[in-house]
Write an enzyme that holds these catalytic residues in place. Structure first.
Site: not given
Ligand code: NAD
Length: 496
Positions: A147, A171, A174, A224, A279, A380
């Site tokens: 995301f 993909k 969402e 992740s 990240c 994290e």
């Protein structure tokens, strides 16, 4: 309703399942996104498979022209893409424009595809024998993305894969799928044939089908670490080529001789930019010797001046987190840090923004005297939470980073060339900054960490991206002169 983009058009089927897409600045649901079933994935893959033969044989110069046209369209729709990103992710509009720019740079890299696909040729490796090496596309490729960079991370993948002659099924997350939907429309407008690029919205169900689909040759994943590991293990067990980039815990070392103003600017920018949802965000500042005593006041002063607000508001420097669930997770870590005895210097909990009281905001948070045993150090957090770990010696700082499970990015701040060189040489991390807090390589290098920040050998985009999305073929040709030597059962030797 945000549906799928399959075979060059928006799907008109009614989805069996949907998920809400939030406006993080208000906390309200602004749309619903379709969640693909295995059958939806199968439709997209069938379309990509059918398009592959034609696209792989499309002259590379024609593919290049489509990439150039796409580049122009993305550049002219930069602000539209950025607005979609801000609306669904929450980051500030300037940050979103920067994100689109970094994605655009990968498209520009892919425009150089004729040069990038040039093979090798060795003449006369033996008498009358030449050898050539070519790189060919692998087939249907799938991309699964996180995301936090809904525009840029997909662009790390599909422009390179498609320019190489593959077809691609994306993909996206969402949580914020709209930037990918607009990108698909723009690619279509650029002249991309139907089926070469599809977007399947969804969650685990779609991913599970991708991982076992027999017609998908390769999978690029960014997200992740637990999911990256699962994608790598399942994808490779099903015969696919997989690159899976995972999470991070990035440390920034500050030596006592560093320029403390520069280091404070860097820590605050890299710690709180995009609300820490990067990240490559810095989440731990490791101060050596007395550096903390001079760095911390400078960091605190900058935190006090940060303007938190809706991403689309003029002057906002930091927006909300992506969902209420993620906000609660980040707040849970701050609670935990307090319980563990870390010194809470700035507390971002309970921040209310006027007119946006239900938004998913957490203010910049700073912990001092964090130790490696604490949960806030180990995990994290992916929010605007910066931890300071104090060590006595430089070697302790290097040891701490090298023992960490992640190895995405790191930085050292110093004016000592020898200390910087030692860091560059000894540190067990994939991307290293020397007085640069977020060392993200430009598109003509490749991006990738070490250790649990990546599974698979090829980093993403740049030369390693080309490598991942193509297979090598070696061709050995013999055009003998008319003199034949007869049968020889011995192993061929050089010069024979
Ligand atoms: P995530 O792992 O939750 O989701 C990533 C993708 O996997 C999404 O498309 C999601 O729908 C899908 N997914 C989620 N759960 C799944 C499951 N159980 N099975 C199959 N698929 C699943 O990551 P996120 O929260 O969207 O993104 C944040 C994470 O991504 C952070 O850990 C961050 O460090 C990482 N990230 C890494 C890089 C990098 O380059 N290494 C870049 C950006 C983000």
């Amino acid at each position: 309703m945000i549906n799928h983009w399959i075979d060059g058009r928006l799907s008109d089927t009614t989805p069996e399942r949907t998920a809400p897409v939030y406006d993080p600045a208000t906390g309200r649901v602004q749309d619903q996104v379709a969640l693909a079933t295995a059958a939806d994935v199968d439709r997209a893959v069938a379309s990509a498979k059918a398009a592959f033969a034609g696209w792989r044989d499309t002259p590379v110069t024609r593919r290049q022209q489509v990439m150039f046209a796409f580049r122009e369209l993305v550049a002219s729709h930069r602000t539209d893409l950025a607005k979609l990103i801000t609306a669904e992710h929450g980051k500030t509009i300037d940050d979103a424009i920067g994100e689109v720019q970094r994605g655009l740079e990968v498209i520009e890299f892919a425009c150089g595809i004729p040069h990038l696909l040039k093979g090798d040729f060795s003449e006369q490796v033996s008498t009358g024998v030449d050898t050539l090496t070519i790189r060919q596309p692998v087939g249907v490729v799938a991309g699964i993305t996180p995301f936090n960079f809904p525009g840029m991370v997909p662009m790390w993948m599909y422009p390179v894969a498609i320019a190489c002659g593959n077809t691609f099924v994306l993909k996206p997350s969402e949580k914020d799928p709209s930037a990918s939907m607009l990108s698909a429309e723009l690619f279509q407008e650029a002249g991309l044939p139907d089926g070469v690029f599809s977007v399947v919205n969804g969650d685990k169900e779609a991913v599970d089908r991708i991982l076992v689909h027999p017609d998908i040759a390769a999978v690029s994943f960014v997200g992740s670490t637990p999911i990256a590991r699962h994608i790598y293990e399942t994808g490779t067990a099903n015969g696919k080529r997989v690159q899976a980039l995972g999470g991070a815990k990035n440390h920034m070392v500050v030596l006592p001789d560093a320029d403390m103003e520069l280091a404070a600017d860097a820590a605050v920018s890299a710690g709180y930019g995009s609300a820490g949802e990067r990240c490559m965000a810095i989440s731990v500042v490791v101060t050596v010797g007395d550096a903390a005593d001079r760095l911390l006041p400078a960091v605190q002063e900058r935190i006090g001046r940060l303007r938190v607000g809706p991403g689309n508001r003029e002057g906002s420097e930091m927006g909300p987190l992506v969902t209420g669930q993620h906000r609660d997770k980040v707040v849970g870590f701050i609670d935990q840090g307090e319980k563990e005895g870390a010194e809470l210097v700035a507390d971002g909990r309970g921040l209310a923004i006027e007119g946006h009281e239900e938004g998913f905001f957490v203010g910049p948070t700073l912990f001092d005297r964090v130790t490696p045993e604490m949960e806030i150090y180990k995990h994290e957090i992916f929010g605007p939470v910066l931890s300071v770990v104090r060590v006595d010696h430089y070697q302790d700082a290097i040891g701490l980073i090298n023992e960490n499970q992640y190895g995405n990015g790191t930085a050292v701040f110093t004016n000592d060339g020898g200390a910087a060189r030692k860091f560059q040489n000894e540190i067990q991390v994939g991307m290293v900054g020397i007085n640069v807090p977020i060392p993200v390589p430009l598109s003509f290098h490749s991006f990738g960490g070490w250790k649990d920040s990546i599974f698979g050998t090829d980093a993403i985009y740049g030369p390693e991206g080309i490598h991942f999305y193509t297979r090598q073929k070696v061709v050995i040709t013999r055009w003998p002169d008319p003199i034949h030597r007869g049968v020889d059962l011995g192993f061929p030797q050089h010069g024979s």
